[in-house]
Scaffold this active site. Structure first.
Site, PDB file in Angstrom:
ATOM      1  N   SER A 171       0.833  -1.197   0.000  1.00 47.27           N
ATOM      2  CA  SER A 171       0.000   0.000   0.000  1.00 47.27           C
ATOM      3  C   SER A 171       0.873   1.254   0.000  1.00 47.27           C
ATOM      4  O   SER A 171       1.598   1.527   0.957  1.00 47.27           O
ATOM      5  CB  SER A 171      -0.911  -0.004   1.221  1.00 47.27           C
ATOM      6  OG  SER A 171      -1.595   1.221   1.268  1.00 47.27           O
TER       7      SER A 171
ATOM      8  N   HIS B  35      -0.960  -1.045  -4.465  1.00 47.86           N
ATOM      9  CA  HIS B  35      -2.268  -0.732  -3.891  1.00 47.86           C
ATOM     10  C   HIS B  35      -2.310   0.772  -3.608  1.00 47.86           C
ATOM     11  O   HIS B  35      -1.460   1.303  -2.884  1.00 47.86           O
ATOM     12  CB  HIS B  35      -2.493  -1.540  -2.613  1.00 47.86           C
ATOM     13  CG  HIS B  35      -3.853  -1.369  -2.024  1.00 47.86           C
ATOM     14  ND1 HIS B  35      -4.960  -2.031  -2.499  1.00 47.86           N
ATOM     15  CD2 HIS B  35      -4.297  -0.605  -1.006  1.00 47.86           C
ATOM     16  CE1 HIS B  35      -6.028  -1.685  -1.790  1.00 47.86           C
ATOM     17  NE2 HIS B  35      -5.654  -0.808  -0.873  1.00 47.86           N
TER      18      HIS B  35
ATOM     19  N   ASP C 101      -4.542   3.936  -2.291  1.00 46.81           N
ATOM     20  CA  ASP C 101      -5.699   4.271  -1.465  1.00 46.81           C
ATOM     21  C   ASP C 101      -6.143   5.716  -1.674  1.00 46.81           C
ATOM     22  O   ASP C 101      -5.374   6.637  -1.401  1.00 46.81           O
ATOM     23  CB  ASP C 101      -5.342   4.094   0.018  1.00 46.81           C
ATOM     24  CG  ASP C 101      -5.232   2.636   0.412  1.00 46.81           C
ATOM     25  OD1 ASP C 101      -6.188   1.891   0.172  1.00 46.81           O
ATOM     26  OD2 ASP C 101      -4.172   2.250   0.956  1.00 46.81           O
TER      27      ASP C 101
ATOM     28  N   MET D  10      -8.776   8.538  -0.459  1.00 45.53           N
ATOM     29  CA  MET D  10      -9.690   8.880   0.647  1.00 45.53           C
ATOM     30  C   MET D  10     -10.160  10.313   0.493  1.00 45.53           C
ATOM     31  O   MET D  10      -9.345  11.200   0.224  1.00 45.53           O
ATOM     32  CB  MET D  10      -8.942   8.752   1.974  1.00 45.53           C
ATOM     33  CG  MET D  10      -8.345   7.377   2.196  1.00 45.53           C
ATOM     34  SD  MET D  10      -7.418   7.356   3.729  1.00 45.53           S
ATOM     35  CE  MET D  10      -6.859   5.645   3.719  1.00 45.53           C
TER      36      MET D  10
ATOM     37  N   HIS E 106      -8.058   1.674  -4.721  1.00 43.56           N
ATOM     38  CA  HIS E 106      -9.101   1.442  -3.719  1.00 43.56           C
ATOM     39  C   HIS E 106      -9.742   2.776  -3.386  1.00 43.56           C
ATOM     40  O   HIS E 106      -9.125   3.618  -2.740  1.00 43.56           O
ATOM     41  CB  HIS E 106      -8.417   0.798  -2.489  1.00 43.56           C
ATOM     42  CG  HIS E 106      -9.318   0.590  -1.320  1.00 43.56           C
ATOM     43  ND1 HIS E 106      -8.825   0.312  -0.058  1.00 43.56           N
ATOM     44  CD2 HIS E 106     -10.668   0.608  -1.195  1.00 43.56           C
ATOM     45  CE1 HIS E 106      -9.834   0.166   0.782  1.00 43.56           C
ATOM     46  NE2 HIS E 106     -10.959   0.343   0.127  1.00 43.56           N
TER      47      HIS E 106
ATOM     48  N   MET F 106     -12.021   5.029  -1.408  1.00 43.49           N
ATOM     49  CA  MET F 106     -12.781   5.225  -0.177  1.00 43.49           C
ATOM     50  C   MET F 106     -13.413   6.602  -0.279  1.00 43.49           C
ATOM     51  O   MET F 106     -13.027   7.559   0.422  1.00 43.49           O
ATOM     52  CB  MET F 106     -11.843   5.113   1.037  1.00 43.49           C
ATOM     53  CG  MET F 106     -11.441   3.670   1.321  1.00 43.49           C
ATOM     54  SD  MET F 106      -9.941   3.550   2.292  1.00 43.49           S
ATOM     55  CE  MET F 106      -8.730   3.627   0.972  1.00 43.49           C
TER      56      MET F 106
ATOM     57  N   MET G 185     -12.268  -5.697   4.053  1.00 40.28           N
ATOM     58  CA  MET G 185     -11.568  -4.757   4.935  1.00 40.28           C
ATOM     59  C   MET G 185     -11.382  -5.416   6.299  1.00 40.28           C
ATOM     60  O   MET G 185     -12.352  -5.823   6.945  1.00 40.28           O
ATOM     61  CB  MET G 185     -12.360  -3.456   5.097  1.00 40.28           C
ATOM     62  CG  MET G 185     -12.454  -2.604   3.844  1.00 40.28           C
ATOM     63  SD  MET G 185     -10.882  -2.249   3.028  1.00 40.28           S
ATOM     64  CE  MET G 185      -9.979  -1.408   4.336  1.00 40.28           C
TER      65      MET G 185
ATOM     66  N   ASP H 128      -7.366  -6.362   3.246  1.00 42.38           N
ATOM     67  CA  ASP H 128      -6.753  -5.038   3.360  1.00 42.38           C
ATOM     68  C   ASP H 128      -6.872  -4.504   4.785  1.00 42.38           C
ATOM     69  O   ASP H 128      -7.978  -4.212   5.260  1.00 42.38           O
ATOM     70  CB  ASP H 128      -7.457  -4.086   2.374  1.00 42.38           C
ATOM     71  CG  ASP H 128      -6.801  -2.718   2.319  1.00 42.38           C
ATOM     72  OD1 ASP H 128      -5.731  -2.527   2.934  1.00 42.38           O
ATOM     73  OD2 ASP H 128      -7.364  -1.831   1.646  1.00 42.38           O
TER      74      ASP H 128
HETATM   75  C1  DX5 Z   1      -6.907   1.474   5.006  1.00 39.53           C
HETATM   76  C2  DX5 Z   1      -6.346   1.299   3.617  1.00 39.53           C
HETATM   77  C3  DX5 Z   1      -5.271   0.303   3.559  1.00 39.53           C
HETATM   78  C4  DX5 Z   1      -4.035   0.686   4.344  1.00 39.53           C
HETATM   79  C5  DX5 Z   1      -3.451  -0.599   4.834  1.00 39.53           C
HETATM   80  O1  DX5 Z   1      -7.991   2.313   4.949  1.00 39.53           O
HETATM   81  O2  DX5 Z   1      -7.367   0.866   2.725  1.00 39.53           O
HETATM   82  O3  DX5 Z   1      -4.930  -0.064   2.240  1.00 39.53           O
HETATM   83  O4  DX5 Z   1      -3.094   1.391   3.612  1.00 39.53           O
HETATM   84  O5  DX5 Z   1      -2.419  -0.304   5.681  1.00 39.53           O
HETATM   85  P1  DX5 Z   1      -1.879  -1.327   6.757  1.00 39.53           P
HETATM   86  O6  DX5 Z   1      -1.382  -2.545   6.018  1.00 39.53           O
HETATM   87  O7  DX5 Z   1      -0.793  -0.561   7.432  1.00 39.53           O
HETATM   88  O8  DX5 Z   1      -3.037  -1.683   7.677  1.00 39.53           O
HETATM   89 ZN    ZN Z   2      -6.748  -0.011   0.761  1.00 39.19          ZN
END
Ligand code: DX5
Ligand code: ZN
Length: 216
Positions: free
Chosen positions: A8, A33, A35, A37, A66, A68, A137, A175
């Protein structure tokens, strides 16, 4: 099928992003990956299109993006144009998930659905055949480095059973809080894509940690 590992990028050092992307390129990792947000669906804001495009320019492996964010439909084409090979939306953020999955496929990406820790697996039943990847998740989304939620194991088993019953096998990605202590059990329960942020980037040698996560 051997499983995939997707580090990630959220846990990378953004002051040294090139270095960290190179590390992933040179490692045994399979996907990046990424993320996204929005500060509304989750209580945190990460980054947007300019950063994704910068990652895409250097990344030699597919981007697993991903989302969010609320109303992801508004941005599907933009994320695919920015370089998403896998585009994952949250079940909880989609009022018309069937339509959204169709739009992702029409845009040319693999269609993923992420489910929060409180969302039961069976809610995906009626769109199951449209899904290329399910992200279970194992933390409440929003931050890296949180601790793993244990009901994930059971949910993976349920999703694996649904896959077999329907004879449609989307990738099962896990994840959040994935570590060298729990990854084998996750694979045994049916996961075949491991996302890892903190475990990789806070380790002394991220490249060897990725290699370790590939061993099974
Ligand atoms: C959380 C993200 C993850 C995050 C995972 O909201 O979707 O992808 O980066 O990080 P770790 O592996 O540190 O939990
Ligand atoms: Zn993620």
């Amino acid at each position: 099928m051997t499983h995939k590992v997707a580090p990630s990028v959220l846990s990378a050092d953004f002051g040294n992003l090139d270095r960290d992307i190179e590390m992933i390129n040179n490692s045994e990792a399979d996907w990046f990956h990424v993320d996204i947000m929005d500060g509304v669906f989750v209580p945190n804001i990460s980054f947007g299109f300019p950063v994704i495009k910068a990652i895409k320019k250097k990344a030699q492996k597919p981007l697993d993006v991903h989302l969010m964010i609320v109303e992801p439909d508004r941005y599907i084409n933009q994320f695919v144009d920015a370089g998403a090979e896998v585009l994952t939306v949250h079940y909880e953020a989609c009022t018309h998930l069937h339509r959204t999955l169709g739009a992702i496929k029409d845009a040319g990406a693999m269609a993923g659905v992420a489910i929060n820790p409180h969302t039961p697996a069976h809610l995906l039943n009626d769109v199951f055949e449209m899904i290329d990847l399910i992200t279970v998740m194992s933390v409440n989304p929003g931050f890296g480095g949180q601790s793993f939620i244990e009901n994930t194991y059971e949910k993976l088993v349920q999703l694996k059973n649904i896959s077999e019953r329907k004879n449609h096998r989307p990738y099962l990605e896990v994840d959040g809080g994935v570590s060298l202590e729990n990854y084998k059990k996750l694979l045994e329960c049916g996961a075949n894509v491991l996302v890892a942020g903190n475990t990789v980037f806070s380790s002394e040698s991220p490249e060897s940690t990725i290699l370790a996560l590939k061993q099974y």
